[in-house]
Scaffold this motif. Structure first.
Motif, PDB file in Angstrom:
ATOM      1  N   LYS A  22     -40.824  95.165  54.885  1.00 28.27           N
ATOM      2  CA  LYS A  22     -41.519  94.711  53.682  1.00 28.27           C
ATOM      3  C   LYS A  22     -42.409  93.518  53.995  1.00 28.27           C
ATOM      4  CE  LYS A  22     -40.986  92.773  49.075  1.00 28.27           C
ATOM      5  NZ  LYS A  22     -42.201  92.013  49.265  1.00 28.27           N
ATOM      6  N   ASP A  23     -41.896  92.552  54.749  1.00 25.09           N
ATOM      7  CA  ASP A  23     -42.698  91.379  55.130  1.00 25.09           C
ATOM      8  C   ASP A  23     -43.916  91.799  55.955  1.00 25.09           C
ATOM      9  OD1 ASP A  23     -40.921  89.727  53.811  1.00 25.09           O
ATOM     10  OD2 ASP A  23     -39.908  89.045  55.654  1.00 25.09           O
ATOM     11  N   LEU A  24     -43.723  92.718  56.899  1.00 28.76           N
ATOM     12  CA  LEU A  24     -44.846  93.182  57.720  1.00 28.76           C
ATOM     13  C   LEU A  24     -45.886  93.903  56.876  1.00 28.76           C
ATOM     14  CD1 LEU A  24     -43.039  94.480  60.937  1.00 28.76           C
ATOM     15  CD2 LEU A  24     -44.281  92.327  60.635  1.00 28.76           C
ATOM     16  N   ASN A  25     -45.438  94.701  55.916  1.00 28.37           N
ATOM     17  CA  ASN A  25     -46.382  95.376  55.031  1.00 28.37           C
ATOM     18  C   ASN A  25     -47.134  94.377  54.155  1.00 28.37           C
ATOM     19  OD1 ASN A  25     -46.503  98.304  55.408  1.00 28.37           O
ATOM     20  ND2 ASN A  25     -44.301  98.212  55.060  1.00 28.37           N
ATOM     21  N   ASP A  26     -46.473  93.326  53.694  1.00 26.78           N
ATOM     22  CA  ASP A  26     -47.156  92.278  52.934  1.00 26.78           C
ATOM     23  C   ASP A  26     -48.234  91.618  53.790  1.00 26.78           C
ATOM     24  OD1 ASP A  26     -45.534  92.791  50.748  1.00 26.78           O
ATOM     25  OD2 ASP A  26     -44.243  91.028  51.066  1.00 26.78           O
ATOM     26  N   ILE A  27     -47.913  91.341  55.046  1.00 21.54           N
ATOM     27  CA  ILE A  27     -48.863  90.718  55.967  1.00 21.54           C
ATOM     28  C   ILE A  27     -50.056  91.639  56.208  1.00 21.54           C
ATOM     29  CG2 ILE A  27     -49.219  89.999  58.372  1.00 21.54           C
ATOM     30  CD1 ILE A  27     -46.249  88.963  58.240  1.00 21.54           C
ATOM     31  N   ILE A  28     -49.793  92.913  56.463  1.00 23.67           N
ATOM     32  CA  ILE A  28     -50.888  93.833  56.770  1.00 23.67           C
ATOM     33  C   ILE A  28     -51.753  94.074  55.545  1.00 23.67           C
ATOM     34  CG2 ILE A  28     -49.938  96.157  56.412  1.00 23.67           C
ATOM     35  CD1 ILE A  28     -51.882  94.905  59.446  1.00 23.67           C
ATOM     36  N   ASN A  29     -51.163  94.119  54.362  1.00 21.54           N
ATOM     37  CA  ASN A  29     -51.961  94.256  53.132  1.00 21.54           C
ATOM     38  C   ASN A  29     -52.865  93.040  52.932  1.00 21.54           C
ATOM     39  OD1 ASN A  29     -51.287  96.837  52.061  1.00 21.54           O
ATOM     40  ND2 ASN A  29     -49.285  96.031  51.489  1.00 21.54           N
ATOM     41  N   LEU A  30     -52.335  91.861  53.143  1.00 21.20           N
ATOM     42  CA  LEU A  30     -53.126  90.642  53.020  1.00 21.20           C
ATOM     43  C   LEU A  30     -54.261  90.626  54.052  1.00 21.20           C
ATOM     44  CD1 LEU A  30     -53.581  87.823  51.792  1.00 21.20           C
ATOM     45  CD2 LEU A  30     -51.945  86.945  53.474  1.00 21.20           C
ATOM     46  N   ALA A  31     -53.950  90.989  55.288  1.00 23.97           N
ATOM     47  CA  ALA A  31     -54.973  90.995  56.345  1.00 23.97           C
ATOM     48  C   ALA A  31     -56.067  92.014  56.045  1.00 23.97           C
ATOM     49  CB  ALA A  31     -54.329  91.287  57.695  1.00 23.97           C
ATOM     50  N   ALA A  32     -55.686  93.226  55.644  1.00 22.58           N
ATOM     51  CA  ALA A  32     -56.677  94.261  55.345  1.00 22.58           C
ATOM     52  C   ALA A  32     -57.538  93.852  54.149  1.00 22.58           C
ATOM     53  CB  ALA A  32     -55.990  95.597  55.096  1.00 22.58           C
ATOM     54  N   ASP A  33     -56.912  93.310  53.123  1.00 22.75           N
ATOM     55  CA  ASP A  33     -57.673  92.864  51.958  1.00 22.75           C
ATOM     56  C   ASP A  33     -58.616  91.710  52.320  1.00 22.75           C
ATOM     57  OD1 ASP A  33     -56.372  94.775  50.447  1.00 22.75           O
ATOM     58  OD2 ASP A  33     -55.001  93.347  49.475  1.00 22.75           O
ATOM     59  N   LEU A  41     -52.862  98.059  60.331  1.00 25.17           N
ATOM     60  CA  LEU A  41     -51.638  98.530  60.986  1.00 25.17           C
ATOM     61  C   LEU A  41     -51.003  97.424  61.813  1.00 25.17           C
ATOM     62  CD1 LEU A  41     -53.174 101.802  62.458  1.00 25.17           C
ATOM     63  CD2 LEU A  41     -51.620 101.694  60.515  1.00 25.17           C
ATOM     64  N   ILE A  42     -49.692  97.445  61.875  1.00 23.60           N
ATOM     65  CA  ILE A  42     -48.946  96.712  62.905  1.00 23.60           C
ATOM     66  C   ILE A  42     -48.239  97.788  63.699  1.00 23.60           C
ATOM     67  CG2 ILE A  42     -47.042  95.132  63.397  1.00 23.60           C
ATOM     68  CD1 ILE A  42     -47.804  93.616  60.834  1.00 23.60           C
ATOM     69  N   THR A  43     -48.541  97.841  64.987  1.00 26.00           N
ATOM     70  CA  THR A  43     -48.025  98.936  65.815  1.00 26.00           C
ATOM     71  C   THR A  43     -47.240  98.417  67.006  1.00 26.00           C
ATOM     72  OG1 THR A  43     -49.961  99.093  67.277  1.00 26.00           O
ATOM     73  CG2 THR A  43     -50.056 100.319  65.219  1.00 26.00           C
ATOM     74  N   LEU A  44     -46.393  99.286  67.494  1.00 28.65           N
ATOM     75  CA  LEU A  44     -45.677  99.063  68.747  1.00 28.65           C
ATOM     76  C   LEU A  44     -45.975 100.254  69.648  1.00 28.65           C
ATOM     77  CD1 LEU A  44     -42.168  97.932  67.439  1.00 28.65           C
ATOM     78  CD2 LEU A  44     -44.013  96.470  68.295  1.00 28.65           C
ATOM     79  N   LEU A  45     -46.245  99.972  70.913  1.00 31.44           N
ATOM     80  CA  LEU A  45     -46.512 101.032  71.882  1.00 31.44           C
ATOM     81  C   LEU A  45     -45.357 101.145  72.856  1.00 31.44           C
ATOM     82  CD1 LEU A  45     -50.207 100.289  72.904  1.00 31.44           C
ATOM     83  CD2 LEU A  45     -49.401 102.007  71.305  1.00 31.44           C
ATOM     84  N   ASP A  46     -44.681 102.312  72.836  1.00 29.76           N
ATOM     85  CA  ASP A  46     -43.684 102.552  73.883  1.00 29.76           C
ATOM     86  C   ASP A  46     -44.344 103.382  74.977  1.00 29.76           C
ATOM     87  OD1 ASP A  46     -43.523 105.257  73.074  1.00 29.76           O
ATOM     88  OD2 ASP A  46     -41.579 105.014  72.106  1.00 29.76           O
ATOM     89  N   GLU A  47     -43.549 104.025  75.797  1.00 27.55           N
ATOM     90  CA  GLU A  47     -44.096 104.762  76.937  1.00 27.55           C
ATOM     91  C   GLU A  47     -45.089 105.844  76.522  1.00 27.55           C
ATOM     92  OE1 GLU A  47     -40.860 104.390  76.270  1.00 27.55           O
ATOM     93  OE2 GLU A  47     -39.856 103.575  78.021  1.00 27.55           O
ATOM     94  N   ASP A  48     -44.819 106.538  75.420  1.00 28.15           N
ATOM     95  CA  ASP A  48     -45.610 107.701  75.028  1.00 28.15           C
ATOM     96  C   ASP A  48     -46.186 107.645  73.619  1.00 28.15           C
ATOM     97  OD1 ASP A  48     -44.861 109.090  77.459  1.00 28.15           O
ATOM     98  OD2 ASP A  48     -42.902 109.384  76.537  1.00 28.15           O
ATOM     99  N   THR A  49     -45.707 106.731  72.786  1.00 26.09           N
ATOM    100  CA  THR A  49     -46.005 106.794  71.360  1.00 26.09           C
ATOM    101  C   THR A  49     -46.471 105.451  70.828  1.00 26.09           C
ATOM    102  OG1 THR A  49     -44.281 108.475  71.138  1.00 26.09           O
ATOM    103  CG2 THR A  49     -45.028 107.440  69.107  1.00 26.09           C
ATOM    104  N   PHE A  52     -46.274 103.060  64.032  1.00 24.43           N
ATOM    105  CA  PHE A  52     -46.809 102.223  62.965  1.00 24.43           C
ATOM    106  C   PHE A  52     -45.636 101.597  62.224  1.00 24.43           C
ATOM    107  CE2 PHE A  52     -50.506 105.463  62.631  1.00 24.43           C
ATOM    108  CZ  PHE A  52     -51.021 105.011  63.830  1.00 24.43           C
ATOM    109  N   LYS A  53     -45.408 100.316  62.435  1.00 22.11           N
ATOM    110  CA  LYS A  53     -44.282  99.616  61.823  1.00 22.11           C
ATOM    111  C   LYS A  53     -44.642  99.081  60.445  1.00 22.11           C
ATOM    112  CE  LYS A  53     -41.082  99.938  63.825  1.00 22.11           C
ATOM    113  NZ  LYS A  53     -40.234 101.137  63.890  1.00 22.11           N
TER     114      LYS A  53
END
Length: 118
Positions: A22-33, A41-49, A52-53
């Motif tokens: 929820k906190d990350l979504n609040d941050i991304i909404n504020l940043a996009a706006d 998006l806030i993303t994490l990259l593992d070996e193959d994927t 979108f967190k």
């Protein structure tokens, strides 16, 4: 930072509790706006994927890492800004640029741990 260390950190953060999401979504909404963009998006990259967190403007939770603009972002210490992905040699043939969602602008920063490492 080594790729192994980065992947270990990503694995620790793959499963986030609802309050953090929820906190990350609040941050991304504020940043996009604030940037007046339809997608954030806030993303994490593992070996193959690319996971979108937190997201605004997309309804999927992951993509193949090979399609990820973030692959380039994590290779540098600061902001990566692409004004028109359709003419940038790194991205012009990317299916996310040539087809839906027709990405043009991209800005990304690598996430850092409290230690300062990406």
């Amino acid at each position: 930072m080594s790729e192994l260390y980065r992947l270990e950190a990503v694995n620790r953060f793959k499963q986030l509790d609802e309050a953090v999401v929820k906190d990350l979504n609040d941050i991304i909404n504020l940043a996009a706006d604030s940037c007046n963009v339809p997608v954030g998006l806030i993303t994490l990259l593992d070996e193959d994927t690319q996971w979108f967190k937190a997201s605004k403007g997309v309804d999927i939770d992951c993509t193949n890492r090979e399609l990820s603009f973030c692959n380039y972002t994590i290779q540098q210490p600061d902001l990566l800004m692409v004004h028109d992905a359709s003419i940038d040699e790194r991205f012009c043939n990317n299916p996310l640029v040539t087809g839906e969602p027709n990405v043009r602008f991209y800005a990304g920063l690598p996430l850092r741990l409290k230690t300062g490492k990406q």
